[in-house]
Design an enzyme around this catalytic site. Sequence first.
Site, mmCIF file in Angstrom:
data_model
loop_
_atom_site.group_PDB
_atom_site.id
_atom_site.type_symbol
_atom_site.label_atom_id
_atom_site.label_comp_id
_atom_site.label_asym_id
_atom_site.label_seq_id
_atom_site.Cartn_x
_atom_site.Cartn_y
_atom_site.Cartn_z
ATOM 1 N N ARG A 298 -26.224 18.638 1.769
ATOM 2 C CA ARG A 298 -25.634 18.648 3.110
ATOM 3 C C ARG A 298 -26.572 19.279 4.136
ATOM 4 N NH1 ARG A 298 -19.187 19.461 1.424
ATOM 5 N NH2 ARG A 298 -18.944 17.242 0.965
ATOM 6 N N HIS A 441 -21.985 10.112 5.943
ATOM 7 C CA HIS A 441 -22.273 10.296 4.509
ATOM 8 C C HIS A 441 -22.328 11.779 4.103
ATOM 9 C CE1 HIS A 441 -26.996 10.241 4.850
ATOM 10 N NE2 HIS A 441 -26.449 10.953 5.801
ATOM 11 N N GLU A 442 -22.284 11.999 2.802
ATOM 12 C CA GLU A 442 -22.223 13.359 2.225
ATOM 13 C C GLU A 442 -21.027 14.155 2.760
ATOM 14 O OE1 GLU A 442 -24.059 14.356 -0.202
ATOM 15 O OE2 GLU A 442 -25.728 12.961 -0.172
ATOM 16 N N GLY A 443 -19.915 13.469 2.936
ATOM 17 C CA GLY A 443 -18.723 14.126 3.473
ATOM 18 C C GLY A 443 -18.632 13.906 4.963
#
Lengths: 601, 601
Positions: A298, A441-443
Amino acid sequence: MTSTITNRRDLDFLLYDVFDLLGLTAHGHYADHDKETLDAVIDTAQKIAEDHFLPHAALVDEEEPTFLNGKVEMRPEVKEALTHYYEAGFLAAPHEYDLGGMQLPHMVSTAIKGIFTAANVGTTAYPFLSGANVNVIKNFGTEEQKRLFMEPQLTGRYMGTMALTEPQAGSSLSDIKTTATPGDAGSYRLSGNKIFISAGDHELSENIVHLVLARIKGAPPGVKGISLFIVPKYLVNEDGTLGERNDVQLAGLIHKMGYRGTTSTMLNFGEKEGAVGYLVGEPNKGLSYMFQMMNEARIGVGVGAVVLGYSGYLNALAYAKDRPQGRPPQNKDPKAAQVHIIEHTDVKRMLLASKSYVEGGLALALYAARLVDQLKTAASDTEKEESRLLLEILTPIVKSWPAVYCLEANSLAIQVLGGYGYTREYPVERLYRDNRLNPIHEGTHGIQSMDLLGRKVTMQNGKAFKILAERMAETIAAGKDQTGIKDFAIALEAALSQVEQTTRTLTAEAAKGNIDLFLANSAVYLEVFGHMVVAWIWLQQAITAQRGLEQASSEEDTAFFQGKLQACRYFFRWELPKIAHGCRILEDFDRTCLEMREEWF
Amino acid sequence: MTSTITNRRDLDFLLYDVFDLLGLTAHGHYADHDKETLDAVIDTAQKIAEDHFLPHAALVDEEEPTFLNGKVEMRPEVKEALTHYYEAGFLAAPHEYDLGGMQLPHMVSTAIKGIFTAANVGTTAYPFLSGANVNVIKNFGTEEQKRLFMEPQLTGRYMGTMALTEPQAGSSLSDIKTTATPGDAGSYRLSGNKIFISAGDHELSENIVHLVLARIKGAPPGVKGISLFIVPKYLVNEDGTLGERNDVQLAGLIHKMGYRGTTSTMLNFGEKEGAVGYLVGEPNKGLSYMFQMMNEARIGVGVGAVVLGYSGYLNALAYAKDRPQGRPPQNKDPKAAQVHIIEHTDVKRMLLASKSYVEGGLALALYAARLVDQLKTAASDTEKEESRLLLEILTPIVKSWPAVYCLEANSLAIQVLGGYGYTREYPVERLYRDNRLNPIHEGTHGIQSMDLLGRKVTMQNGKAFKILAERMAETIAAGKDQTGIKDFAIALEAALSQVEQTTRTLTAEAAKGNIDLFLANSAVYLEVFGHMVVAWIWLQQAITAQRGLEQASSEEDTAFFQGKLQACRYFFRWELPKIAHGCRILEDFDRTCLEMREEWF
């Protein structure tokens, strides 16, 4: 020519002056490094990025990879650039000497990743995904898994992916359905469909190592029944030679708004006999392994968002200094020469806003990277725990704040260039399109907001926020003592106090069990918290800049520090006050969104 | 299936209930229309747009027009769609019966333009530019010019362009350099380069009529020396047949981020013997002719921005109602079924914000269109003058507010769809890319802000703002009398008072001659003023919706009116309060941007 992918003056200021990179070298792990070696590594990265990544960035955006005769084809420049990247040892660089690495501080790795990303996000994604894959196997794999699947990735012989998402689950990982059935010799047979797998197929490496989340038959439902598997594209023999093709098929390429140079794939596992996979670590702990890597991933997204915005800003700045157009409002004489557009106040506004976003974002990302380093260099368990907690609470901010505000810098860059900015002749629109992935992306942004308010702020009775507030108070105290900085320090003190009050109000509701009301406006909380944190990061920069200004010995230095102070001023006057409105919505437990009904839309 | 290009329920509400479209038909010019005829025209537009424009929208985005063997080639679907458009009479529709038109109210023309634009902005641009061209020749051309160059455009035999921008001048029209030299028989020979000329070349029509701004040799410098010329691609004989190819060459196509179906061209006039051009109206008045058309053109941009955002919202809404993913925070049982994402509060937030932007934007644009109609239907000169002044002051808002906020709806639509929204499988990213042009063309955001504060607010001693404030006060008074609306009315009253105060502070500085300080933060003023206006527009909708709710006879009606009121609530609670911060920056005459220096960046 001024670089449009990095501002080394700013990078040096942040690494060495604000965040004391060299302080890390007091620790054994980083002891071999000094300013000279670190600068040399960054110089090399910039040179390779400018010589081999930047020139084909627009090309791979226009000519996407295609799926032809069962193979992914793409421009040859990608492979050539990656050869330079791997030959210079950049994938192995963060790792230990015995793995062929340089034991580079994470701050420096982060800066380097930023430089390559700014040059060409599409090509850079291939090694970056491998890097994440390597970290997981290194931390949780067996020695044999490391030898067979990790080590070949360090040199680029193999590359890797992270295969989490499934079409029916999306962000809801508890709903993934890919199954794993025990097979021969401790291996498993996997079967299921994955989507949005970046770098999921290509011919850039001999093999591709997929890290796949799947459910062992009979595992508990939800996140507690998810395991992690290594599933190579080609099976690998004991001696490291390639064996048969594994049962992993490319079902199709996904065409996106940006990041067009990176293959985004749909992968089918086990359409025939089942894809051979090897369990990483223990069964049912796959998600926790992934999440231990997630902070760095992140931060990686945050850095990506920062540098794409930063590059947009650098391009807009170069254009604005060079483009004559119009005249100041007090002199409209058409016979007078046109001025460069940087002289128009509204253009200055757009550039100054961008500067406050991208330099604030870069500082934030490098501060987070330093926390990662501190996990290694901490002198005590308490210090380490504090760094860990700070990293936990700041991760959703690092992931999401730049994805909003540095993306806004990309939009402002288009606006500064006007009609030209909207064309594909200039890179600013491409940088915008690339960056638009980062809030997803990535949450997603929404998920980050739930992570921040629902987990990070409340965990251990609010200990992480308490430590953050202490660090902020130290900066505030230092700022109050300094002429020219005092007003910023006082404003940040008020903002911190306001956010603390809001947080108390919210968590009191959570304590009553009203979870939906507590979390209803979490996106606003993320916004407010992010602005508070970035104001703090700006205050740290301003303190250093003010000292620098007092001692500056050249016009160039004076101008640099004045610019830092003006960007800080912009952030404190134009941005920070916005949190008042957000805090009011939160403290009122505004139900406008919560009470909206589907049928009313 | 629900339409993704128009929400007819909302359109009907705005046209008939809020803005009393049928009231216009009391006037002779529109007297033949009633609800039945107007609905039929809109129905036809929607059907042609859905059947012939929408299906190839993604296709012309992926396969741009190319310049091959001296000709522009493009997908055949464009020509086919336009044939339907012209055959149904949509280009002529706003005009008088004797021109083959329908004397459609501008409100209805605006709604129809919106429907076509939402379906396919790339294809729609060709006739819309012709429409603008027609308006100019109709108002300022000679009878012969109308016969030879305007009338063939009404049926699509010819199409037209607006050729204003030059590479070295950009937005600074006073710096255009194209020259015109008197030639044979009252004609001129033009020579110069134009850029960003939309629809500047193609094979969709027999001829292309360029309206070109140029400087007659010896004309005064600046905007007072600019004349307007008709320059056809092919010369036209007295009898209307085509003559020789004129000296206008396509120098190249410009490739853009969006609007990719529309050719954007660089045109060279007079590289050989000089391009034959015909003066429109009097010499040196070209810019004033253009600007008399500019209000409608800018409203056109506003409508475009609205409907692209609106379509993004409709797509996101359909997706959110259909996509199961995740569970509410108070029920994380993985065995429970996933809910549709519209049930997540943060998704509701994104959709509700979008609803408040796009429905607010559409109402604003239709209100402005009604003011255009009122120029025709006004019962007295005073009434006409009031409509004109309202239109003047609202034009920069209509042009720029949707270009920011309805664009934000496009970004939110991508976010609602998550990873899917970032792919080219769904239209939301394309709509975003298309809409990103709108803050740039027909006067950038910065230029609109100077127009609003520097011209419209101050002209005739602030008369336009005074009339606007009176209209707002009437709505506020009506709102105060209504249960459920009163709080909004009070909030708007406060906002108006705040903006009036800020305006007085600013204009006092202008009166002192400090023009640079007065205009320094004009972008903030545009923002503040825009939110105030849209809040007023929302209050008008809420008043009608509240009455509707009290009389609603079906669940569907009740839900519709509840939705309107909730979107209004969102705007008043989440958006309007933001103006306080903007007003403070303005009243403080914040100099952060003004004092920023080039060397500090």
